[in-house]
Write a protein that holds these residues in place. Structure first.
Motif, PDB file in Angstrom:
ATOM      1  N   GLU A  19       0.831  -1.207   0.000  1.00 49.41           N
ATOM      2  CA  GLU A  19       0.000   0.000   0.000  1.00 49.41           C
ATOM      3  C   GLU A  19       0.864   1.255   0.000  1.00 49.41           C
ATOM      4  OE1 GLU A  19      -3.072   0.580  -0.413  1.00 49.41           O
ATOM      5  OE2 GLU A  19      -4.007  -1.385  -0.212  1.00 49.41           O
ATOM      6  N   LYS A  20       1.971   1.215   0.747  1.00 46.80           N
ATOM      7  CA  LYS A  20       2.880   2.360   0.775  1.00 46.80           C
ATOM      8  C   LYS A  20       3.508   2.586  -0.601  1.00 46.80           C
ATOM      9  CE  LYS A  20       4.234   2.245   5.668  1.00 46.80           C
ATOM     10  NZ  LYS A  20       5.361   2.053   6.608  1.00 46.80           N
ATOM     11  N   LEU A  21       3.872   1.481  -1.264  1.00 41.07           N
ATOM     12  CA  LEU A  21       4.467   1.605  -2.595  1.00 41.07           C
ATOM     13  C   LEU A  21       3.442   2.140  -3.586  1.00 41.07           C
ATOM     14  CD1 LEU A  21       6.881   1.196  -4.449  1.00 41.07           C
ATOM     15  CD2 LEU A  21       6.145  -1.174  -4.798  1.00 41.07           C
ATOM     16  N   LYS A  22       2.229   1.656  -3.506  1.00 48.42           N
ATOM     17  CA  LYS A  22       1.161   2.152  -4.378  1.00 48.42           C
ATOM     18  C   LYS A  22       0.947   3.646  -4.158  1.00 48.42           C
ATOM     19  CE  LYS A  22      -3.752   1.662  -5.450  1.00 48.42           C
ATOM     20  NZ  LYS A  22      -5.015   0.931  -5.167  1.00 48.42           N
ATOM     21  N   GLU A  23       0.926   4.063  -2.898  1.00 55.69           N
ATOM     22  CA  GLU A  23       0.761   5.485  -2.576  1.00 55.69           C
ATOM     23  C   GLU A  23       1.916   6.303  -3.151  1.00 55.69           C
ATOM     24  OE1 GLU A  23       0.376   8.410   1.349  1.00 55.69           O
ATOM     25  OE2 GLU A  23       0.485   6.238   1.589  1.00 55.69           O
ATOM     26  N   GLY A  24       3.141   5.761  -3.032  1.00 56.38           N
ATOM     27  CA  GLY A  24       4.310   6.447  -3.581  1.00 56.38           C
ATOM     28  C   GLY A  24       4.227   6.591  -5.094  1.00 56.38           C
ATOM     29  N   ILE A  25       3.768   5.543  -5.772  1.00 53.38           N
ATOM     30  CA  ILE A  25       3.607   5.588  -7.228  1.00 53.38           C
ATOM     31  C   ILE A  25       2.569   6.638  -7.619  1.00 53.38           C
ATOM     32  CG2 ILE A  25       2.749   4.285  -9.226  1.00 53.38           C
ATOM     33  CD1 ILE A  25       4.104   1.804  -7.991  1.00 53.38           C
ATOM     34  N   ASN A  26       1.466   6.671  -6.893  1.00 56.98           N
ATOM     35  CA  ASN A  26       0.417   7.657  -7.187  1.00 56.98           C
ATOM     36  C   ASN A  26       0.922   9.085  -7.011  1.00 56.98           C
ATOM     37  OD1 ASN A  26      -1.525   5.721  -7.794  1.00 56.98           O
ATOM     38  ND2 ASN A  26      -2.264   5.580  -5.691  1.00 56.98           N
ATOM     39  N   LYS A  27       1.762   9.309  -5.996  1.00 56.09           N
ATOM     40  CA  LYS A  27       2.282  10.652  -5.736  1.00 56.09           C
ATOM     41  C   LYS A  27       3.379  11.049  -6.725  1.00 56.09           C
ATOM     42  CE  LYS A  27       1.206  10.904  -0.788  1.00 56.09           C
ATOM     43  NZ  LYS A  27       1.735  10.982   0.588  1.00 56.09           N
ATOM     44  N   GLU A  28       4.154  10.075  -7.182  1.00 50.64           N
ATOM     45  CA  GLU A  28       5.289  10.374  -8.064  1.00 50.64           C
ATOM     46  C   GLU A  28       4.946  10.222  -9.551  1.00 50.64           C
ATOM     47  OE1 GLU A  28       8.149  11.633  -7.231  1.00 50.64           O
ATOM     48  OE2 GLU A  28       7.678  11.607  -5.089  1.00 50.64           O
ATOM     49  N   SER A  29       3.707   9.935  -9.855  1.00 50.09           N
ATOM     50  CA  SER A  29       3.302   9.723 -11.251  1.00 50.09           C
ATOM     51  C   SER A  29       3.192  11.059 -11.973  1.00 50.09           C
ATOM     52  CB  SER A  29       1.970   8.975 -11.303  1.00 50.09           C
ATOM     53  OG  SER A  29       1.601   8.722 -12.630  1.00 50.09           O
ATOM     54  N   LYS A  30       4.336  11.553 -12.456  1.00 48.01           N
ATOM     55  CA  LYS A  30       4.406  12.853 -13.117  1.00 48.01           C
ATOM     56  C   LYS A  30       4.651  12.731 -14.621  1.00 48.01           C
ATOM     57  CE  LYS A  30       6.475  14.591  -8.862  1.00 48.01           C
ATOM     58  NZ  LYS A  30       7.711  15.075  -8.216  1.00 48.01           N
ATOM     59  N   PHE A  31       5.026  11.546 -15.075  1.00 52.92           N
ATOM     60  CA  PHE A  31       5.426  11.374 -16.466  1.00 52.92           C
ATOM     61  C   PHE A  31       4.281  10.891 -17.350  1.00 52.92           C
ATOM     62  CE2 PHE A  31       9.028  10.267 -13.650  1.00 52.92           C
ATOM     63  CZ  PHE A  31       9.859  11.327 -13.950  1.00 52.92           C
TER      64      PHE A  31
END
Length: 260
Positions: A19-31
């Motif tokens: 869940e933490k990794l998913k949250e990180g991906i959602n926050k860093e999805s800039k590309f």
């Protein structure tokens, strides 16, 4: 070309870290846009038609041996292994790996995952673009070279419609006339993807010049024609299409000329 939305699946039996990794991906999805889901069983992969990236979180609950999945799941295009016990991230599609040490920096790892995926999209997009360009170059050059009997007729039409049968010795005018002829013979249209490199390559082959030199000469000729004191019939149209790519302007001019 970047996908409209990428399907990312995290396979893990450690739901808290997943869940933490998913949250990180959602926050860093800039590309690019992405849709990330978490599953805890390998068999659930069969429910997906396509997975752009499968992230495997390995710990005491899921062994690496269990994750030997590639021969079974063709829907998975890329995979990354994050070994929590070894402190290692292994990117299997670009063949890189790095240690993240004792601290599992979710945001940094998420950024690295997304950036690598973006880079892979860019690389594949360029490869596809080059292949398309080479195919178009061969097809259009073949068509251009076999229509010699038609070229004199088109040249006369260009002189009449573009130059009003007036003399013009400006730099790049011959290259411009040839590019117009090339577009007419191949019945080229404006490309929504703006892939015109093959046209410059073709003219470069014809004049034994670098494509960039050809583009510069034709741009110069268009500028000269646009500002002639003795106005041409197409001068207003040349002004209208000003600002478009050089190849696109020439395609539009070729269509305009053949319509007259």
């Amino acid at each position: 070309m970047i996908k409209e939305e990428s399907k990312i699946v995290i396979l893990s039996r450690n739901n808290a870290i997943a869940e933490k990794l998913k949250e990180g991906i959602n926050k860093e999805s800039k590309f690019f846009k992405q849709n990330t889901e978490i599953i805890n069983d390998m068999e659930l992969i069969t429910e997906y038609e396509h997975i752009d990236l499968l992230i495997l979180l390995i710990d005491e609950n899921m062994s690496l041996k269990y994750c030997n999945f590639k021969r079974f799941f063709q829907c998975v295009e890329r995979d990354i292994i994050i070994d929590l016990d070894m402190g290692l991230v292994k990117n299997n599609y670009n063949h890189t790996s790095y240690e993240f040490g004792r601290k599992f920096d979710v945001r940094a790892i998420a950024f690295g995952i997304l950036f690598d995926l973006y880079t892979d999209y860019q690389r594949k997009g360029q490869e596809k673009k080059l292949k398309r360009g080479m195919k178009k170059l061969k097809q259009t050059m073949k068509q251009f070279e076999k229509r010699d009997s038609y070229k004199e007729k088109i040249s006369n039409i260009i002189d009449k419609q573009l130059l009003d049968d007036r003399k013009c010795d400006c730099s790049g005018i011959e290259e411009l006339k040839t590019m117009i002829m090339f577009c007419v013979i191949n019945k080229l249209n404006v490309d929504e993807n703006k892939e015109y490199d093959f046209i410059y390559e073709a003219l470069g082959n014809i004049y034994n010049e670098f494509p960039s030199v050809i583009a510069r000469k034709i741009g110069s000729a268009l500028g000269t024609l646009r500002h002639r004191k003795r106005k041409l019939k197409l001068q207003d149209y040349l002004e209208e299409i000003k600002g478009r790519q050089i190849a696109e302007q020439v395609i539009l001019i070729s269509q305009k000329i053949m319509q007259e």
